[in-house]
Design an enzyme around this catalytic site. Sequence first.
Site, mmCIF file in Angstrom:
data_model
loop_
_atom_site.group_PDB
_atom_site.id
_atom_site.type_symbol
_atom_site.label_atom_id
_atom_site.label_comp_id
_atom_site.label_asym_id
_atom_site.label_seq_id
_atom_site.Cartn_x
_atom_site.Cartn_y
_atom_site.Cartn_z
ATOM 1 N N CYS A 165 6.160 -64.646 -48.719
ATOM 2 C CA CYS A 165 6.062 -64.699 -50.871
ATOM 3 C C CYS A 165 5.762 -66.424 -50.448
ATOM 4 C CB CYS A 165 7.808 -63.831 -50.673
ATOM 5 S SG CYS A 165 8.920 -64.435 -49.989
HETATM 6 N N1 LIG Z 1 12.325 -60.144 -48.868
HETATM 7 C C1 LIG Z 1 11.151 -60.399 -49.076
HETATM 8 O O1 LIG Z 1 10.771 -60.256 -50.495
HETATM 9 C C2 LIG Z 1 9.777 -59.993 -48.153
HETATM 10 C C3 LIG Z 1 8.596 -61.357 -48.638
HETATM 11 C C4 LIG Z 1 7.795 -60.655 -47.927
HETATM 12 C C5 LIG Z 1 7.040 -60.151 -46.365
HETATM 13 N N2 LIG Z 1 9.378 -59.849 -46.107
HETATM 14 C C6 LIG Z 1 9.245 -59.219 -44.827
HETATM 15 O O2 LIG Z 1 8.982 -58.008 -44.778
HETATM 16 C C7 LIG Z 1 10.015 -58.028 -43.556
HETATM 17 C C8 LIG Z 1 10.931 -57.010 -44.208
HETATM 18 O O3 LIG Z 1 12.180 -57.487 -44.654
HETATM 19 P P1 LIG Z 1 12.885 -57.481 -46.200
HETATM 20 O O4 LIG Z 1 13.601 -58.260 -46.987
HETATM 21 O O5 LIG Z 1 12.501 -56.034 -46.676
HETATM 22 O O6 LIG Z 1 14.195 -56.547 -44.875
HETATM 23 P P2 LIG Z 1 15.226 -56.045 -45.133
HETATM 24 O O7 LIG Z 1 15.649 -55.521 -46.322
HETATM 25 O O8 LIG Z 1 16.440 -56.358 -44.115
HETATM 26 O O9 LIG Z 1 14.866 -54.567 -44.218
HETATM 27 C C9 LIG Z 1 14.928 -54.764 -43.086
HETATM 28 C C10 LIG Z 1 14.339 -53.225 -42.388
HETATM 29 O O10 LIG Z 1 13.954 -52.516 -40.741
HETATM 30 C C11 LIG Z 1 14.922 -51.926 -40.553
HETATM 31 N N3 LIG Z 1 14.632 -52.254 -39.013
HETATM 32 C C12 LIG Z 1 15.001 -53.455 -38.801
HETATM 33 N N4 LIG Z 1 15.181 -53.454 -37.260
HETATM 34 C C13 LIG Z 1 14.446 -51.921 -36.686
HETATM 35 C C14 LIG Z 1 13.751 -51.299 -35.563
HETATM 36 N N5 LIG Z 1 14.551 -51.552 -34.481
HETATM 37 N N6 LIG Z 1 12.757 -50.618 -35.954
HETATM 38 C C15 LIG Z 1 13.335 -49.750 -37.137
HETATM 39 N N7 LIG Z 1 13.308 -50.342 -37.988
HETATM 40 C C16 LIG Z 1 13.706 -51.554 -38.167
HETATM 41 C C17 LIG Z 1 15.984 -51.987 -40.947
HETATM 42 O O11 LIG Z 1 16.704 -50.557 -40.864
HETATM 43 P P3 LIG Z 1 18.291 -50.615 -40.848
HETATM 44 O O12 LIG Z 1 18.719 -50.788 -42.443
HETATM 45 O O13 LIG Z 1 18.443 -49.621 -40.230
HETATM 46 O O14 LIG Z 1 19.118 -51.369 -39.628
HETATM 47 C C18 LIG Z 1 15.163 -51.963 -42.593
HETATM 48 O O15 LIG Z 1 15.339 -51.092 -43.152
HETATM 49 C C19 LIG Z 1 10.542 -58.940 -42.628
HETATM 50 O O16 LIG Z 1 9.274 -58.896 -42.110
HETATM 51 C C20 LIG Z 1 10.126 -59.729 -43.811
HETATM 52 O O17 LIG Z 1 10.281 -61.294 -43.686
HETATM 53 C C21 LIG Z 1 10.036 -59.908 -47.565
#
Ligand SMILES: NC(=O)c1ccc[n+]([C@@H]2O[C@H](COP(=O)([O-])OP(=O)(O)OC[C@H]3O[C@@H](n4cnc5c(N)ncnc54)[C@H](OP(=O)(O)O)[C@@H]3O)[C@@H](O)[C@H]2O)c1
Length: 339
Positions: A149
Amino acid sequence: MIKVGIVGISGYSGVTALEILLKHPKVRVTYVSANQTNGKVEDIWPKLKGQCSLSCSRYQAEKAVKSCEVIFLAVPHTVAMGLTPELLKSKVKIIDLSADYRLPEADHYQKFYETVHKDKGNLKNAVYGLPELYRTQIKKAILVANPGCYPTAAILGCAPIMATYSDTVEQIIIDAKSGVSGGGKKLSESLMFCEVNENFKAYKVLSHQHTPEIEHYLSRLAGKDFPLTFVPHLLPVNRGILATIYISLNKKMSYQQVYDLYQKFYKTEPFTRVLKPNEHAELKNVTYTNFCDIGISVDENKKLLIITSAIDNLLKGAAGQAVQNMNIMHQFEETTGLL
Ligand SMILES: NC(=O)c1ccc[n+]([C@@H]2O[C@H](COP(=O)([O-])OP(=O)(O)OC[C@H]3O[C@@H](n4cnc5c(N)ncnc54)[C@H](OP(=O)(O)O)[C@@H]3O)[C@@H](O)[C@H]2O)c1
């Protein structure tokens, strides 16, 4: 119609991708999964009541491969590189929202993410998913490394000047602020309401993991190594990133020169908007959209450019850009589902 799946549906980026894809006319969502979360999607996310009949269960490669042509990995870094090799072997295309394939050098990844890269072989297959710079490569990609981001806001704010006048650029300082959803949904003391509300702070100063990503892609544009300074801050808002970028030059440039350069560079871009003179980027104009707004000011005597760049971290900074990449990979109209 293509069949798509999302891993990480209980997270913020995963559900944002799902919301877009459920309304996308060229797509059918056939698979959703997470880690510990399971049950009906409409129970996990009540805002989707009546809009999605899928159920979420723990990730199973066999099921994912059978039901999808494209998978969005909205999972933490290190998880994505564990899932990718098997999916690619089964000819499923991947759009990875994590950081696992953004840095082409495994050593670089290890240094900044403090863990060994487990899928070095696929780093060469990854295309950096910033359409404004890599659209041609994205069209043919099997693995897209969706940008971070902060890097999206920062790189789009600097790309025109770095691609054209890198020898004139002396120094870049990126002062960026993000809303709290940038940290994801997992529990963390520093992201709790009382820690964030009515507060504003810098964090990971000079050590944020997005610094090498921004440096790498701007250096690539410049054709030479270009170290820069990046300081992130945590804003007490749910979503949005605003980067204020200070670019020192060694030669005078006029406002008109810089404005014309940015206008020309982004002229045909559907989601990157160069603002009029005296306008600057604001969160409220980009949140809940896939746009990146860019504002420009120039102090000719001080040889200083101030660029403001704003995005929604969950859309242009994550799920929106991921869908934009999917559209490009499948020759759909690039804006489908996003306007
Ligand atoms: N948030 C942002 O603004 C943003 C922006 C750009 C990129 N990103 C990237 O996008 C990715 C997701 O970010 P997020 O903010 O959406 O994270 P998040 O809200 O913490 O969600 C993470 C997700 O991954 C799942 N997960 C974790 N371990 C897993 C596994 N071993 N197998 C399958 N699913 C698994 C979790 O499931 P459970 O809930 O069941 O544990 C949850 O659904 C990250 O790599 C982050 O760096 C995020």
